[in-house]
Design a protein around this motif. Structure first.
Motif, mmCIF file in Angstrom:
data_model
loop_
_atom_site.group_PDB
_atom_site.id
_atom_site.type_symbol
_atom_site.label_atom_id
_atom_site.label_comp_id
_atom_site.label_asym_id
_atom_site.label_seq_id
_atom_site.Cartn_x
_atom_site.Cartn_y
_atom_site.Cartn_z
ATOM 1 N N ASN A 98 1.111 -1.142 0.088
ATOM 2 C CA ASN A 98 0.089 0.099 0.045
ATOM 3 C C ASN A 98 1.034 1.198 0.078
ATOM 4 O O ASN A 98 1.574 1.555 1.067
ATOM 5 C CB ASN A 98 -0.954 0.071 1.247
ATOM 6 C CG ASN A 98 -2.138 -0.861 0.986
ATOM 7 O OD1 ASN A 98 -2.275 -1.622 0.191
ATOM 8 N ND2 ASN A 98 -2.974 -0.898 2.113
ATOM 9 N N VAL A 126 -5.503 -3.239 -1.221
ATOM 10 C CA VAL A 126 -6.407 -2.381 -0.465
ATOM 11 C C VAL A 126 -7.204 -3.364 0.224
ATOM 12 O O VAL A 126 -8.090 -4.118 -0.563
ATOM 13 C CB VAL A 126 -7.021 -1.395 -1.157
ATOM 14 C CG1 VAL A 126 -8.265 -0.678 -0.232
ATOM 15 C CG2 VAL A 126 -6.133 -0.282 -1.726
ATOM 16 N N LEU A 131 -8.236 0.374 5.591
ATOM 17 C CA LEU A 131 -8.923 1.717 4.954
ATOM 18 C C LEU A 131 -8.519 2.935 5.654
ATOM 19 O O LEU A 131 -8.311 2.993 6.816
ATOM 20 C CB LEU A 131 -10.350 1.741 4.715
ATOM 21 C CG LEU A 131 -10.705 0.829 3.395
ATOM 22 C CD1 LEU A 131 -12.338 0.843 3.471
ATOM 23 C CD2 LEU A 131 -10.434 1.398 2.208
ATOM 24 N N GLU A 132 -8.146 4.099 5.020
ATOM 25 C CA GLU A 132 -7.812 5.323 5.769
ATOM 26 C C GLU A 132 -8.829 5.675 6.537
ATOM 27 O O GLU A 132 -10.207 5.580 6.192
ATOM 28 C CB GLU A 132 -7.282 6.317 4.602
ATOM 29 C CG GLU A 132 -6.117 6.010 3.845
ATOM 30 C CD GLU A 132 -6.485 5.121 2.637
ATOM 31 O OE1 GLU A 132 -7.410 4.452 2.579
ATOM 32 O OE2 GLU A 132 -5.742 5.504 1.526
ATOM 33 N N ALA A 142 -16.634 0.609 5.670
ATOM 34 C CA ALA A 142 -15.740 -0.111 4.506
ATOM 35 C C ALA A 142 -16.549 -0.316 3.402
ATOM 36 O O ALA A 142 -17.194 -1.502 3.152
ATOM 37 C CB ALA A 142 -15.059 -1.266 4.806
ATOM 38 N N ALA A 146 -15.395 3.463 -0.616
ATOM 39 C CA ALA A 146 -14.146 3.554 0.040
ATOM 40 C C ALA A 146 -13.105 2.913 -0.611
ATOM 41 O O ALA A 146 -12.018 3.367 -0.638
ATOM 42 C CB ALA A 146 -14.404 3.551 1.651
ATOM 43 N N LEU A 147 -13.130 1.697 -0.783
ATOM 44 C CA LEU A 147 -12.150 0.730 -1.406
ATOM 45 C C LEU A 147 -11.758 1.243 -2.698
ATOM 46 O O LEU A 147 -10.349 1.208 -2.831
ATOM 47 C CB LEU A 147 -12.691 -0.750 -1.391
ATOM 48 C CG LEU A 147 -12.887 -1.447 -0.045
ATOM 49 C CD1 LEU A 147 -13.872 -2.834 -0.327
ATOM 50 C CD2 LEU A 147 -11.555 -1.904 0.341
ATOM 51 N N SER A 150 -9.589 4.417 -2.404
ATOM 52 C CA SER A 150 -8.465 4.324 -1.670
ATOM 53 C C SER A 150 -7.447 3.819 -2.763
ATOM 54 O O SER A 150 -6.267 4.192 -2.771
ATOM 55 C CB SER A 150 -8.557 3.208 -0.379
ATOM 56 O OG SER A 150 -7.352 2.874 0.002
ATOM 57 N N CYS A 172 -12.395 -7.253 0.451
ATOM 58 C CA CYS A 172 -13.205 -7.234 1.577
ATOM 59 C C CYS A 172 -13.708 -8.628 1.958
ATOM 60 O O CYS A 172 -14.134 -9.500 1.240
ATOM 61 C CB CYS A 172 -14.384 -6.285 1.595
ATOM 62 S SG CYS A 172 -15.246 -5.734 2.788
#
Length: 345
Positions: A98, A126, A131-132, A142, A146-147, A150, A172
């Motif tokens: 990452n 990711v 996740l951030e 999540a 969002a994925l 990122s 995920c």
């Protein structure tokens, strides 16, 4: 069509066949144990293998491992950019990182430069669990969005330093979230996509989740390489991946056995017979479809596309090829007749 990258000698993306990956569960610094496991995975059909690189001892083992195996080797790295640089020096075939968690721009640039010079691609990996914080707040958890955001942000960070030999994964444990994220990426970028449903669990449920997530995406034309993650011997991941590719119509290495679910018309022990056929064809490498059907009413018709098949009856059954009945066969000789016919193909 996605961009094509080369992971060692294996093309990923750009219309290349979907490749099968797995990951060792040995300690990478234990070279002999790691090599032994990789050779077993190769024999099972693994085409790209990944190892964890948590420390410098593991990074320095990469060259010795690579010299004893026959498939491309991927280093899985988190946080410490120096491990990536060492793996590049050791001749690794791909690095999984990452970019956002290995430090500032200068460290990302150092990794990008080292990989570019050696033609080593980078997989941006990711996961829903890493996740951030700002994206979790923005999307309320999540989510697929969002994925995808990122992953694209990490890709932009590499692109900033003129690095584009990129593969992306957005995994995920939720199948719907995973599928949604990959569909978004397919719309928004042209990089090859590494498919997987992370933390899928034991082979029992993990196979179901992976077939839904990975198989569903493959049927939509999404995905260039894959790993089935199972809490099991990694060899089981290879067998599961092959089954998914077979079901998705993307590969046929060995027989595709089709069988009806049985009903009140069935006069043979179809479950046992199908199991016997599967066992006896375990070593067969012919790309054929074999049908084991429960009755003659619709057996040859429903299985007309099969290269060869049998359909049970009362005391006897039918042997057929591509929907055409060849002859009647005593019930206890059906499997033998089927195997004999397969031998002629």
């Amino acid at each position: 069509m996605t961009k094509q990258i080369m992971v060692g000698t294996v093309p990923v993306g750009g219309g290349a066949p979907v490749s099968i990956q797995s990951m060792c569960n040995t300690k990478t610094h234990d070279v002999s144990a790691t090599v032994e496991q990789i050779l077993r995975l190769e024999e099972a059909g693994c085409e790209i293998i990944r190892v964890a690189v948590p420390d410098m001892a593991a990074a320095r083992a990469i060259g010795r491992i690579k010299s004893q195996i026959h498939i491309p080797l991927v280093a899985d790295i988190h946080f410490d950019y120096r491990l990536a640089l060492e793996c590049a020096d050791q001749g690794v075939d791909k690095i999984r990182i990452n970019p956002g968690n290995i430090g500032g721009d200068s460290r990302v640039k150092a990794v990008a430069d080292a990989c570019r010079e050696r033609k080593i691609p980078i997989r941006i990996g990711v996961n829903g669990g890493s996740l951030e914080r700002e994206l979790l707040q923005k999307y309320g958890g999540a989510t697929s969005e969002a994925l995808a955001e990122s992953a694209l942000g990490h890709a932009a960070l590499l692109e900033k330093f003129d690095f584009t030999d990129i593969c992306i994964s957005v995994k995920c444990s939720s199948v719907p979230v995973t599928v949604g994220a990959y569909r978004l990426l397919k719309e928004k970028c042209g990089y090859p996509l590494h498919l997987g449903v992370t933390e899928a669990g034991t082979p029992d449920m993990g196979m179901v989740k992976s077939a839904m997530g990975i198989g569903g995406l493959l049927c939509l034309g999404i995905g260039d390489t894959l790993r089935v993650t199972l809490t099991a011997d990694p060899v089981e991941e290879i067998y599961a991946a092959k089954k998914i590719l077979l079901a998705a119509g993307l590969r046929q290495e060995g027989p595709n056995i089709i069988a009806c679910p049985t009903c009140g018309r069935t006069n043979i022990d179809l479950i046992a017979m199908t199991g016997e056929v599967e066992r006896r064809l375990a070593g067969c490498r012919k790309a054929i479809t074999v049908a084991v059907m429960g009755c003659a009413v619709n057996g040859p018709g429903e299985a007309a596309a099969a290269d060869v098949g049998i359909a049970g009856g009362k005391g006897e059954g039918l042997l057929f090829r591509r929907g055409q009945i060849l002859r009647k066969v005593p019930q206890d000789k059906l499997v033998d007749a089927l195997l004999e016919e397969i031998g002629k193909l």
